[in-house]
Design a protein around this motif. Structure first.
Motif, PDB file in Angstrom:
ATOM      1  N   THR A 119      21.016 -32.123 -53.757  1.00 50.57           N
ATOM      2  CA  THR A 119      20.417 -33.383 -54.192  1.00 50.57           C
ATOM      3  C   THR A 119      19.713 -33.360 -55.523  1.00 50.57           C
ATOM      4  O   THR A 119      19.469 -34.006 -56.477  1.00 50.57           O
ATOM      5  N   THR A 168      21.487 -51.161 -52.992  1.00 53.17           N
ATOM      6  CA  THR A 168      20.676 -50.062 -52.844  1.00 53.17           C
ATOM      7  C   THR A 168      21.299 -48.976 -52.084  1.00 53.17           C
ATOM      8  O   THR A 168      20.777 -48.086 -51.754  1.00 53.17           O
ATOM      9  N   GLU A 225      23.386 -46.389 -53.115  1.00 50.16           N
ATOM     10  CA  GLU A 225      23.167 -45.112 -53.679  1.00 50.16           C
ATOM     11  C   GLU A 225      21.848 -44.564 -53.478  1.00 50.16           C
ATOM     12  O   GLU A 225      21.977 -43.395 -53.329  1.00 50.16           O
ATOM     13  N   ASP A 226      20.760 -45.139 -53.634  1.00 53.47           N
ATOM     14  CA  ASP A 226      19.566 -44.776 -53.471  1.00 53.47           C
ATOM     15  C   ASP A 226      19.325 -44.447 -52.029  1.00 53.47           C
ATOM     16  O   ASP A 226      18.554 -43.570 -51.548  1.00 53.47           O
ATOM     17  N   ASN A 227      19.737 -45.512 -51.022  1.00 49.05           N
ATOM     18  CA  ASN A 227      19.511 -45.089 -49.839  1.00 49.05           C
ATOM     19  C   ASN A 227      19.989 -43.977 -49.198  1.00 49.05           C
ATOM     20  O   ASN A 227      19.739 -43.170 -48.240  1.00 49.05           O
ATOM     21  N   THR A 228      21.385 -43.597 -49.871  1.00 45.84           N
ATOM     22  CA  THR A 228      21.834 -42.276 -49.237  1.00 45.84           C
ATOM     23  C   THR A 228      21.683 -40.997 -50.001  1.00 45.84           C
ATOM     24  O   THR A 228      22.147 -39.989 -49.710  1.00 45.84           O
ATOM     25  N   GLY A 229      20.781 -41.214 -51.235  1.00 46.03           N
ATOM     26  CA  GLY A 229      20.229 -39.973 -51.989  1.00 46.03           C
ATOM     27  C   GLY A 229      21.318 -39.534 -52.890  1.00 46.03           C
ATOM     28  O   GLY A 229      21.333 -38.361 -53.054  1.00 46.03           O
ATOM     29  N   LYS A 241      21.390 -39.740 -55.930  1.00 47.16           N
ATOM     30  CA  LYS A 241      20.955 -39.595 -57.468  1.00 47.16           C
ATOM     31  C   LYS A 241      19.795 -38.626 -57.169  1.00 47.16           C
ATOM     32  O   LYS A 241      18.992 -38.619 -56.336  1.00 47.16           O
ATOM     33  N   ASN A 242      19.287 -37.869 -58.248  1.00 47.14           N
ATOM     34  CA  ASN A 242      18.505 -36.942 -58.566  1.00 47.14           C
ATOM     35  C   ASN A 242      17.099 -37.638 -59.209  1.00 47.14           C
ATOM     36  O   ASN A 242      17.021 -38.851 -59.272  1.00 47.14           O
ATOM     37  N   GLY A 271      17.502 -39.859 -62.030  1.00 45.27           N
ATOM     38  CA  GLY A 271      18.416 -40.988 -62.031  1.00 45.27           C
ATOM     39  C   GLY A 271      19.963 -40.810 -62.160  1.00 45.27           C
ATOM     40  O   GLY A 271      20.428 -41.699 -62.650  1.00 45.27           O
ATOM     41  N   TYR A 314      23.438 -39.150 -61.016  1.00 46.40           N
ATOM     42  CA  TYR A 314      24.140 -38.670 -59.751  1.00 46.40           C
ATOM     43  C   TYR A 314      23.850 -37.258 -59.573  1.00 46.40           C
ATOM     44  O   TYR A 314      24.165 -36.566 -60.557  1.00 46.40           O
ATOM     45  N   LYS A 321      20.488 -33.600 -46.511  1.00 50.25           N
ATOM     46  CA  LYS A 321      20.788 -34.955 -46.538  1.00 50.25           C
ATOM     47  C   LYS A 321      22.293 -35.099 -46.530  1.00 50.25           C
ATOM     48  O   LYS A 321      22.651 -36.072 -45.900  1.00 50.25           O
TER      49      LYS A 321
END
Length: 439
Positions: A135, A164, A166-170, A172-173, A176, A178, A310
């Protein structure tokens, strides 16, 4: 010309006379961000003044970085022209923190390199060992889509919130961007997932290489499982008015080994997991060895210490894995601890076949001729098209040209087939007709 200001990720040096200080800055930025850029030929204020470049300048920089930054990193070193002035740009990436320069440890703070105290160094090491590297590392490609992953979530009965997701699944670092996990799960990537088949018990004679990568890891895992299910033949034995059936190998054990290899491999090392099929066994290999805080006995008991927490969470949500660690005991129950070859940097799981895999055709019971599965497929192709060429056999079967020729020679020597006529107008003749397959 002015190219900007120094930051936590960018350092300027006027000349390579400051090479030692520049290397220190690279290690410092690696410890802070896992990434850093160093310019030679630029003043601290960003003004480009140029750098004299000789025949060995770039090589000496590369050698110094290799010798004095530990663990070793592979830099990207480029010669650029800015306002007709020579500038050297050095870019480094790494996830194996902490990094030292000349035996000392530094951390970037704004545009400064601060030496770490023993306490701060220990905190960095503890934080690194507990972090989820996938991540943190940025994806090599930022133009990514995740339609296949979203479909997997919907198929599992989960709700997908487009805004949401992409944010909910983690995915992005902290910057911001990928991350590497996003790259693994994206619709398209350049990660290779191979299933390689060999003719014998070693790697001397490769007959087939199936590629299932280039797509979302979710899809790749499923494709490999589907293929392995398709070759998991059943041996039927008749005797004393009883019929018994036995699979070539235990599919649940393979499934556990394969999914664990994909989810727990150290993807940041650059070596994806792979499946090797031999005449007597299957091998599933993954990179990374055991986690640092897990010993072999704990591993054999099924104690779970996820390498990529994750990523495991996502596959858990999709119903692929549980965090109970029951997969290892399943394999041990079927094949024993010897199924696992645990090395420092790799784990190899061996699943032996339950019986010798072969096909047989013949004239009568007392005069049987052994035909393996690949040869049987060639016979089937020839029976449908007696004019089929070697090139066409290669294309339709997926076997290599050399292996096709070897099989044709073997079948001719066994008097199963023969060639009549020349290469262009000739035809294949099947001398012995298939009486059915015995496994």
């Amino acid at each position: 010309m002015n190219i900007g200001v120094e930051t936590e990720k960018i350092e300027f040096k006027k000349t390579t006379g400051e090479l030692r200080e520049g290397i220190t800055s690279l290690a410092s930025m690696l410890n802070k961000n896992g990434y850093g850029v160093l310019y030679f030929g630029v003043k601290d204020n960003g003004e480009v003044v140029g750098q004299q470049i000789g025949d060995r300048t770039l090589r000496e920089i590369s050698q110094s970085i290799a010798n004095f930054i530990k663990p070793q990193v592979i830099p990207t070193i480029e010669h650029e022209l800015v306002d007709d002035k020579n500038v050297i740009k050095i870019e480094v990436r790494g996830s194996e923190k902490p990094y030292s320069a000349y035996g000392r440890y530094y951390m970037r703070s704004a545009d400064e390199d601060r030496e770490l105290s023993p306490t701060a160094l220990k905190e960095l090491m503890d934080r690194q060992s507990s972090s989820d590297i996938l991540t943190l590392i940025p994806s090599p490609v930022q133009a990514l889509t995740f339609n296949k992953l979203k479909i997997a979530y919907v198929t599992a009965g989960l709700t997908v919130e487009q805004a949401t997701f992409e944010d909910n699944t983690g995915l992005k670092n902290g910057d911001g961007k990928y991350n590497m996990m996003a790259f693994l799960l994206a619709d398209e990537n350049d990660i290779s997932i191979k299933v390689v088949t060999f003719a014998g018990k070693d790697k001397m004679d490769l007959i087939k290489r199936n590629e299932y990568g280039g797509t979302s890891l979710v899809t790749a895992i499923d494709k490999v499982l589907d293929y392995m299910e398709s070759i998991n033949e059943t041996k039927v034995t008749m005797g004393n008015h009883r019929r018994t059936e036995e699979k070539l190998f235990d599919m649940p054990s393979f499934k556990e080994a394969w999914q664990n290899a994909c989810i727990h491999t150290k993807w940041d090392k650059g070596n994806p997991p792979a499946v090797y099929i031999f005449s007597d066994r299957i091998e599933i290999i993954s990179t990374g060895g055991l986690p640092v805080d897990l010993n072999k006995e704990e591993f054999y008991k099924g104690i779970s210490k996820p390498v990529n927490s994750k990523l495991q969470k996502i596959f858990g949500q999709l119903g692929y894995v549980e965090q109970t660690g029951h997969g290892v005991p399943i394999i041990i129950n079927n094949y024993g601890k010897q199924a696992f070859d645990i090395m420092d940097n790799y784990i190899n799981v061996t699943i032996p076949f339950n019986y010798e895999k072969k096909s047989i055709i013949g004239i009568d019971v007392d005069n049987e001729i052994s035909i393996n599965e690949a040869e049987q497929r060639v016979i089937n192709y020839i029976s449908k098209n007696s004019s089929i060429t070697i090139r066409e056999l290669v294309a339709i079967s997926g076997y290599s040209d050399g292996y096709i020729r070897k099989m044709l020679k073997s079948l001719k020597e066994k008097n199963v087939i023969e060639r009549r006529g020349g290469n262009k107008a000739g035809k294949w003749i099947i001398i012995m007709q298939n009486r059915g397959e015995t496994l």
